[in-house]
Design a protein around this motif. Structure first.
Motif, short mmCIF file in Angstrom:
data_model
loop_
_atom_site.label_atom_id
_atom_site.label_comp_id
_atom_site.label_asym_id
_atom_site.label_seq_id
_atom_site.Cartn_x
_atom_site.Cartn_y
_atom_site.Cartn_z
N LYS A 1 39.04 38.34 52.07
CA LYS A 1 40.24 39.31 51.69
C LYS A 1 41.48 38.94 51.90
CE LYS A 1 37.15 43.51 52.61
NZ LYS A 1 35.90 42.53 52.74
N ASN B 1 44.94 38.54 50.90
CA ASN B 1 45.69 39.33 49.93
C ASN B 1 47.07 38.80 49.76
OD1 ASN B 1 43.96 41.60 49.34
ND2 ASN B 1 44.40 42.35 51.36
N GLU C 1 39.94 38.84 46.50
CA GLU C 1 39.12 39.96 46.24
C GLU C 1 39.73 41.39 45.81
OE1 GLU C 1 36.52 40.66 49.61
OE2 GLU C 1 36.94 38.74 50.42
N SER C 2 41.08 41.11 45.48
CA SER C 2 41.75 42.24 44.97
C SER C 2 42.88 41.90 44.07
CB SER C 2 42.45 42.96 46.44
OG SER C 2 43.47 41.97 46.90
N LYS D 1 45.95 42.69 44.43
CA LYS D 1 47.20 42.28 45.11
C LYS D 1 46.92 40.71 45.32
CE LYS D 1 49.84 42.90 49.21
NZ LYS D 1 49.89 43.42 50.53
N ASP E 1 34.00 43.22 45.65
CA ASP E 1 35.09 43.75 46.32
C ASP E 1 36.24 44.03 45.24
OD1 ASP E 1 35.13 44.15 49.32
OD2 ASP E 1 33.74 42.51 48.92
N PHE E 2 36.48 42.98 44.28
CA PHE E 2 37.31 43.13 43.26
C PHE E 2 36.89 44.13 42.44
CE2 PHE E 2 39.28 41.95 39.11
CZ PHE E 2 40.63 41.58 39.44
N ASP F 1 38.08 47.47 44.18
CA ASP F 1 39.48 47.65 44.26
C ASP F 1 40.20 48.07 43.03
OD1 ASP F 1 41.96 47.47 45.44
OD2 ASP F 1 42.29 45.79 44.24
#
Length: 321
Positions: free
Chosen positions: A100, A102, A138-139, A141, A165-166, A169
């Motif tokens: 994670k 970010n 994973e996101s 952002k 996780d992506f 999100d």
């Protein structure tokens, strides 16, 4: 330099809270065996998992494993400092996987903790190996911050795409074609290449049980590996030991491609001695970019244990056409 030359075709996760799995992992074969303190460990087991993983790293590295890593908890979780404080006590630790990520500040924090912790440790006659970082993207952002993330620390050696996780999100539904991840995967592979990071590690394949009578790997795993390699990834995350052999094979050197690369390198050496800038092999033009690609293939084949010297002897008479 050692970190930059580390081969990470397969990155296999091992739950850090299970002594049984930790013991079994010593008999496995993988390029990067990653002890997990994050997703596979329930909250009430986090502290115990740190201790178990620390003990596992303290043991000598098995010959079938190229590298051992620890996936800590995310910086935002508040658990990363405790994880790092524990596992950095092991002189054998070489690689930390950070989930994670970010923004650049996540990696800056981890780098600062590593620097401070190692500076407090007593000096020994045997210097400990350098620490490498692998960042999980994973996101949305993290995707928009790729440039700053890759430039945040000299310890960073690779990017890993966390598809589940992506998808969470962005409220995506994972499909067999993986087209919903095309932009993210392309962006990650491109950013890693632009930052000259040696490792780009693709998403987990959720299929690991054979769907064929002969027990061969599931077709989905093979196709995902080939798809990832076409996009520019040079490794893949694994969640089960049975996936490793297929992943290593597909992200490793292709037999025919390696043979071509060796022939190309030999002929290019002769062409350079003759002062020729471009020439042909098998009716196709070979110039500097193609010759450099051939050299990269040969280096990877050598790292994977291919008998490159044997191939060079076999094709020693190859001439530039």
């Amino acid at each position: 330099m050692a970190a930059r030359n580390t081969l990470r075709r397969s990155l296999l996760y091992v739950p850090g809270s299970s002594q049984r799995f930790l013991d079994k992992s010593r008999s496995l074969a993988a390029d990067c065996l990653t002890y997990d303190l994050e997703d596979s460990v329930t909250p009430h087991m986090k502290a115990e998992a740190r201790t178990l993983v620390r003990r596992a790293i303290d043991l000598p590295t098995p010959s079938t494993i190229r590298e051992r890593a620890v996936r800590i908890n995310s910086v935002d979780s508040g658990l990363a400092l405790g994880d790092l404080t524990e596992v950095l006590q092991s002189p054998n630790l070489t690689t930390i996987v950070i989930p994670k990520v970010n923004s650049a500040s996540d990696l800056t924090f981890v780098t600062d903790v590593i620097t401070h912790t190692l500076a407090q440790q007593p000096q020994t006659s045997t210097p400990r190996p350098p620490i490498s970082l692998l960042a999980l993207i994973e996101s949305a952002k993290s995707l928009t911050n790729l440039s700053s993330i890759t430039a945040s620390t000299p310890l960073l050696q690779g990017l890993i795409f966390a598809a589940e996780d992506f998808a969470l999100d962005l409220s995506l539904t994972r499909t067999p074609s993986l087209t919903e991840f095309l932009f993210a995967r392309s962006a990650i592979a491109t950013a890693a290449r632009a930052a000259d990071l040696p490792s780009t590690i693709d998403l987990v394949c959720t299929s690991y049980k054979s769907d064929k009578a002969d027990g061969s790997p599931p077709a989905a795993l093979e196709e995902e590996c080939r798809d990832g390699r076409r996009l520019g990834f040079n490794g893949k995350q694994c969640i089960h030991p049975t996936q490793v052999k297929t992943v290593n094979a597909i992200f490793g050197p292709d037999v025919e491609e390696t043979k071509w690369a060796v022939r190309c390198v030999i002929a290019d050496e002769k062409a350079a001695a003759q002062g020729r800038g471009a020439w042909t092999l098998d009716g196709k033009m070979i110039d500097v970019p193609v010759a450099e690609k051939a050299r990269a293939i040969v280096r990877k084949a050598d790292a994977c244990g291919v008998d490159v010297e044997g191939l060079r002897k076999e094709w020693q008479h190859q001439e530039p056409e």
